[in-house]
Design a protein around this motif. Sequence first.
Motif, PDB file in Angstrom:
ATOM      1  N   ASP A 284       0.789  -1.168   0.044  1.00 18.21           N
ATOM      2  CA  ASP A 284       0.024   0.064   0.080  1.00 18.21           C
ATOM      3  C   ASP A 284       0.901   1.228  -0.094  1.00 18.21           C
ATOM      4  O   ASP A 284       0.627   2.317  -0.572  1.00 18.21           O
ATOM      5  N   LEU A 285       1.855   1.269   0.862  1.00 18.10           N
ATOM      6  CA  LEU A 285       2.823   2.436   0.842  1.00 18.10           C
ATOM      7  C   LEU A 285       3.705   2.626  -0.140  1.00 18.10           C
ATOM      8  O   LEU A 285       3.630   3.671  -0.900  1.00 18.10           O
ATOM      9  N   MET A 286       4.087   1.584  -0.795  1.00 24.38           N
ATOM     10  CA  MET A 286       4.642   1.649  -1.984  1.00 24.38           C
ATOM     11  C   MET A 286       3.899   2.068  -3.180  1.00 24.38           C
ATOM     12  O   MET A 286       4.437   3.030  -4.004  1.00 24.38           O
ATOM     13  N   ALA A 287       2.753   1.550  -3.213  1.00 24.60           N
ATOM     14  CA  ALA A 287       1.565   2.181  -4.314  1.00 24.60           C
ATOM     15  C   ALA A 287       1.467   3.469  -3.996  1.00 24.60           C
ATOM     16  O   ALA A 287       1.355   4.369  -5.211  1.00 24.60           O
ATOM     17  N   SER A 288       1.242   4.057  -2.959  1.00 25.14           N
ATOM     18  CA  SER A 288       1.110   5.476  -2.450  1.00 25.14           C
ATOM     19  C   SER A 288       2.198   6.310  -3.061  1.00 25.14           C
ATOM     20  O   SER A 288       2.082   7.222  -3.555  1.00 25.14           O
ATOM     21  N   ILE A 289       3.460   6.005  -2.801  1.00 25.44           N
ATOM     22  CA  ILE A 289       4.449   6.837  -3.195  1.00 25.44           C
ATOM     23  C   ILE A 289       4.770   6.733  -4.649  1.00 25.44           C
ATOM     24  O   ILE A 289       5.199   7.582  -5.473  1.00 25.44           O
ATOM     25  N   GLY A 290       4.332   5.485  -5.189  1.00 25.23           N
ATOM     26  CA  GLY A 290       4.540   5.503  -6.679  1.00 25.23           C
ATOM     27  C   GLY A 290       3.511   6.317  -7.360  1.00 25.23           C
ATOM     28  O   GLY A 290       3.957   6.982  -8.280  1.00 25.23           O
ATOM     29  N   LEU A 291       2.399   6.577  -6.761  1.00 27.77           N
ATOM     30  CA  LEU A 291       1.407   7.546  -7.412  1.00 27.77           C
ATOM     31  C   LEU A 291       1.970   9.013  -7.149  1.00 27.77           C
ATOM     32  O   LEU A 291       1.734   9.741  -8.312  1.00 27.77           O
ATOM     33  N   VAL A 292       2.759   9.265  -6.273  1.00 30.86           N
ATOM     34  CA  VAL A 292       3.389  10.431  -5.878  1.00 30.86           C
ATOM     35  C   VAL A 292       4.512  10.789  -7.023  1.00 30.86           C
ATOM     36  O   VAL A 292       4.501  11.843  -7.651  1.00 30.86           O
ATOM     37  N   ARG A 293       5.424   9.657  -7.288  1.00 31.87           N
ATOM     38  CA  ARG A 293       6.424   9.812  -8.081  1.00 31.87           C
ATOM     39  C   ARG A 293       5.634   9.863  -9.707  1.00 31.87           C
ATOM     40  O   ARG A 293       6.610  10.760 -10.196  1.00 31.87           O
ATOM     41  N   ASP A 294       4.817   9.342 -10.089  1.00 34.51           N
ATOM     42  CA  ASP A 294       4.117   9.725 -11.104  1.00 34.51           C
ATOM     43  C   ASP A 294       3.779  10.945 -11.647  1.00 34.51           C
ATOM     44  O   ASP A 294       3.809  11.427 -12.630  1.00 34.51           O
TER      45      ASP A 294
END
Length: 120
Positions: free
Chosen positions: A107-117
């Motif tokens: 979940d946390l990796m997906a969240s930071i992934g969205l921010v990185r995008d």
Amino acid sequence: MMEAELFEMTDRLKNPDQNTDEVRIDIADLITRGLSEFEYSLGYWEKTHYKLAISNLKKNIWLLDEYSTAYLGACLLCIAGAHVALEHRSVAFVTRDIETEALTWDDLMASIGLVRDQLH
């Protein structure tokens, strides 16, 4: 390694000529690398701090004042907090909530992934 990167990033935030967009990307990278250290040992403490770090990064991105670094500084404090040694943690200080308890590393990796995008 994480400590040296946090100090370097803090120094960059103090520089009035720093490129805020680059700092945001580097902080997102730092969060990703930091979370990777906890892939198999993510506890409530780390979840709380990384959840707050990601939230502070999002707040900085969405601020009208794009040059403000207050939330980026808070983000770095949260990252540092996640890496506090067990013997120095005050777990009584952290109020547990169901939402944070349910968070997973994915979940946390997906969240930071969205921010990185958003940053690229």
